[in-house]
Design a protein around this motif. Sequence first.
Motif, PDB file in Angstrom:
ATOM      1  N   ASP A  26       0.893  -1.355   0.090  1.00  0.00           N
ATOM      2  CA  ASP A  26       0.069   0.057  -0.069  1.00  0.00           C
ATOM      3  C   ASP A  26       1.001   1.242   0.217  1.00  0.00           C
ATOM      4  O   ASP A  26       1.822   1.397   0.939  1.00  0.00           O
ATOM      5  N   GLY A  27       0.567   1.989  -0.832  1.00  0.00           N
ATOM      6  CA  GLY A  27       1.385   3.431  -1.231  1.00  0.00           C
ATOM      7  C   GLY A  27       2.754   2.978  -1.527  1.00  0.00           C
ATOM      8  O   GLY A  27       2.629   2.227  -2.640  1.00  0.00           O
ATOM      9  N   THR A  28       3.888   3.955  -1.454  1.00  0.00           N
ATOM     10  CA  THR A  28       5.018   3.806  -2.263  1.00  0.00           C
ATOM     11  C   THR A  28       6.479   3.261  -1.632  1.00  0.00           C
ATOM     12  O   THR A  28       7.270   3.054  -2.112  1.00  0.00           O
ATOM     13  N   ASP A  29       6.261   3.355  -0.271  1.00  0.00           N
ATOM     14  CA  ASP A  29       7.292   3.060   0.510  1.00  0.00           C
ATOM     15  C   ASP A  29       7.355   1.441   1.077  1.00  0.00           C
ATOM     16  O   ASP A  29       6.359   1.081   1.755  1.00  0.00           O
ATOM     17  N   PRO A  30       8.107   0.514   0.737  1.00  0.00           N
ATOM     18  CA  PRO A  30       8.088  -0.831   1.053  1.00  0.00           C
ATOM     19  C   PRO A  30       8.809  -1.074   2.554  1.00  0.00           C
ATOM     20  O   PRO A  30       8.985  -2.331   2.905  1.00  0.00           O
ATOM     21  N   ARG A  31       9.171  -0.199   3.088  1.00  0.00           N
ATOM     22  CA  ARG A  31      10.026  -0.377   4.472  1.00  0.00           C
ATOM     23  C   ARG A  31       9.280  -1.076   5.438  1.00  0.00           C
ATOM     24  O   ARG A  31       9.913  -1.778   6.434  1.00  0.00           O
ATOM     25  N   GLY A  32       7.949  -1.091   5.515  1.00  0.00           N
ATOM     26  CA  GLY A  32       7.244  -1.583   6.460  1.00  0.00           C
ATOM     27  C   GLY A  32       6.819  -3.128   6.331  1.00  0.00           C
ATOM     28  O   GLY A  32       6.077  -3.797   7.269  1.00  0.00           O
ATOM     29  N   SER A  33       7.397  -3.835   5.241  1.00  0.00           N
ATOM     30  CA  SER A  33       6.866  -5.026   4.854  1.00  0.00           C
ATOM     31  C   SER A  33       7.846  -6.262   5.930  1.00  0.00           C
ATOM     32  O   SER A  33       8.853  -5.947   6.015  1.00  0.00           O
ATOM     33  N   ALA A  34       6.987  -7.208   6.312  1.00  0.00           N
ATOM     34  CA  ALA A  34       7.635  -8.400   6.790  1.00  0.00           C
ATOM     35  C   ALA A  34       8.896  -9.160   5.774  1.00  0.00           C
ATOM     36  O   ALA A  34       8.518  -9.204   4.811  1.00  0.00           O
ATOM     37  N   PRO A  35       9.952  -9.358   6.496  1.00  0.00           N
ATOM     38  CA  PRO A  35      10.774 -10.355   5.565  1.00  0.00           C
ATOM     39  C   PRO A  35      10.179 -11.570   4.714  1.00  0.00           C
ATOM     40  O   PRO A  35      10.609 -11.451   3.672  1.00  0.00           O
ATOM     41  N   ALA A  36       9.303 -12.185   5.122  1.00  0.00           N
ATOM     42  CA  ALA A  36       8.758 -13.203   4.538  1.00  0.00           C
ATOM     43  C   ALA A  36       7.854 -12.714   3.320  1.00  0.00           C
ATOM     44  O   ALA A  36       7.950 -13.253   2.271  1.00  0.00           O
ATOM     45  N   ARG A  37       7.240 -11.459   3.480  1.00  0.00           N
ATOM     46  CA  ARG A  37       6.572 -11.064   2.463  1.00  0.00           C
ATOM     47  C   ARG A  37       7.519 -10.521   1.208  1.00  0.00           C
ATOM     48  O   ARG A  37       7.289 -10.550  -0.037  1.00  0.00           O
ATOM     49  N   LEU A  38       8.657  -9.916   1.866  1.00  0.00           N
ATOM     50  CA  LEU A  38       9.658  -9.381   0.800  1.00  0.00           C
ATOM     51  C   LEU A  38      10.286 -10.500   0.053  1.00  0.00           C
ATOM     52  O   LEU A  38      10.354 -10.500  -1.233  1.00  0.00           O
ATOM     53  N   LEU A  39      10.589 -11.650   0.701  1.00  0.00           N
ATOM     54  CA  LEU A  39      11.171 -12.748  -0.213  1.00  0.00           C
ATOM     55  C   LEU A  39      10.007 -13.422  -1.065  1.00  0.00           C
ATOM     56  O   LEU A  39      10.439 -13.807  -2.164  1.00  0.00           O
ATOM     57  N   ALA A  40       8.831 -13.578  -0.735  1.00  0.00           N
ATOM     58  CA  ALA A  40       7.758 -13.923  -1.770  1.00  0.00           C
ATOM     59  C   ALA A  40       7.787 -13.039  -2.797  1.00  0.00           C
ATOM     60  O   ALA A  40       7.544 -13.676  -4.033  1.00  0.00           O
ATOM     61  N   ALA A  41       7.738 -11.653  -2.705  1.00  0.00           N
ATOM     62  CA  ALA A  41       7.843 -10.828  -3.855  1.00  0.00           C
ATOM     63  C   ALA A  41       9.138 -11.103  -4.600  1.00  0.00           C
ATOM     64  O   ALA A  41       8.997 -11.162  -5.899  1.00  0.00           O
ATOM     65  N   GLU A  42      10.306 -11.153  -3.979  1.00  0.00           N
ATOM     66  CA  GLU A  42      11.453 -11.268  -4.750  1.00  0.00           C
ATOM     67  C   GLU A  42      11.585 -12.566  -5.524  1.00  0.00           C
ATOM     68  O   GLU A  42      12.022 -12.773  -6.647  1.00  0.00           O
TER      69      GLU A  42
END
Length: 491
Positions: free
Chosen positions: A257-273
Amino acid sequence: MRSVLALIVVATLICLAGPAAAQPVGQFPFALTREGQMLGGVEGEVAFFKGLAYATPPVGPLRWRPPEATVESSEMRTAYEYAAPCLQPSLPSAREDCLTLNVFRPFGVDGPLPVMMFIHDGAFVGGTANDPQFDGARLAQAGLIVVTVNYRLGVLGWLSHPALSEGGSGNYGLMDQVAALRWVHDNIAAFGGDPGNVTLFGNGAGATSIALLMLCGEARDLFQKAILQSLAGRVRLRSRQEAEAFGLQFVATLGQDGTDPRGSAPARLLAAERKLLAKSPHGFAPAIDGGLVTEDIAAGFAAGHESRIPLIIGANDDETGFDSEPGIAEALASSGATPEQLRKLYPDLATPSDLAAQVYTDKVFSEPVRLLARLHVATGAPTFRYRFAYVPEARRANPEGGHGRELQFIFGAEGVPGAGILSRRDREVASRMRGYWINFAKGGDPNGPDLPHWDAAADRDRLLLIANDRIASGDDPFAERLDRLADESRK
């Protein structure tokens, strides 16, 4: 784990002994750094200090920020175990709190000793310095300090995004490597090392990192020699605009949501990666940011912008590996040669798969390595080129996948995941190859007693060929086909 009583006794002795350079206290080696008193372990003739933090954990508000120095401390800390590897999809134990390094040194040997710092491969999205294949004990036994470094990977290491630009968007993994070099410069004397005699070595993504560090003003005075193993020297780095466009694509994949990805959990980052890497395998990697990285490697070397330091550079005779399939297809498509012309250049290769693998190896690694060697020689710096074509005897019936094969011979690892048992002949070759690397780290020249002479890559295209039947210097036997590929690269 040692008993609490033993640690108390050792701590008392350390305090009484005062500052020291990796002094042994009983059977406990220790070193006094700005982060505190580090208590290591001993195995055989080698002392080790594992999991040493070289920067503040890049978590919370420090995610996607340049690494910050650790806090000074007088506390005693144990350094017996590896810390967590950096966050990546393939390792469940990986964490964001990962900016650590490991130090290996000969136990009870006075310094100052030469330092070798290793930067691992993994295509910038995987790998760890904690891999048992990279245990520095065999190198350290020869009178060296060996440092292996973890740095941020994947989306946490290389994300460029407009919302992150205030911290120098992207290239955080390279910033980590510079921070590790600074830590070595400031602290390695405490382990008996010489901060004025540091050699960087690494393969693949590690070699790309080192080449960029040779072109980086911030790192210029922090190391004095370099070894580039299997460097894709003509790779084109993304521009800032391209990198930020990829970053915006990542955020869209993340569903943030929005433009800043800094609040995402690590698991969510890895899934998108994972989703994005399936479409763009090389999307997370160094980019030209106008500060730390200002130009492509080949362009920088052509302009003579790199550090004019002694250099070993080379590639393997087979550079295929687990992540080479996209590169093989691209190399064939861009070779500029018809199938008939390729068969003339490679008359000994019977199958299409063998031909494709060799074109990929030559176009992505062998020819660019030759180019960079020539360009570095032109600066007047000592330059030694090699080609590693040796295959362990147990693997000769099925020799595919040669990228990184030289690492077992340099580190001497056996019987650990990813490294088989070497034969007597394998060990002889490993001892010689390790000898070249050690001699170079000590004095800038790989040559030494009981080693076949390695000619510098001066006026002619001389290289050291490490093959199944011999180790010898000579003119490049594949010059004709590399010339053809070089001509195509200039078009």
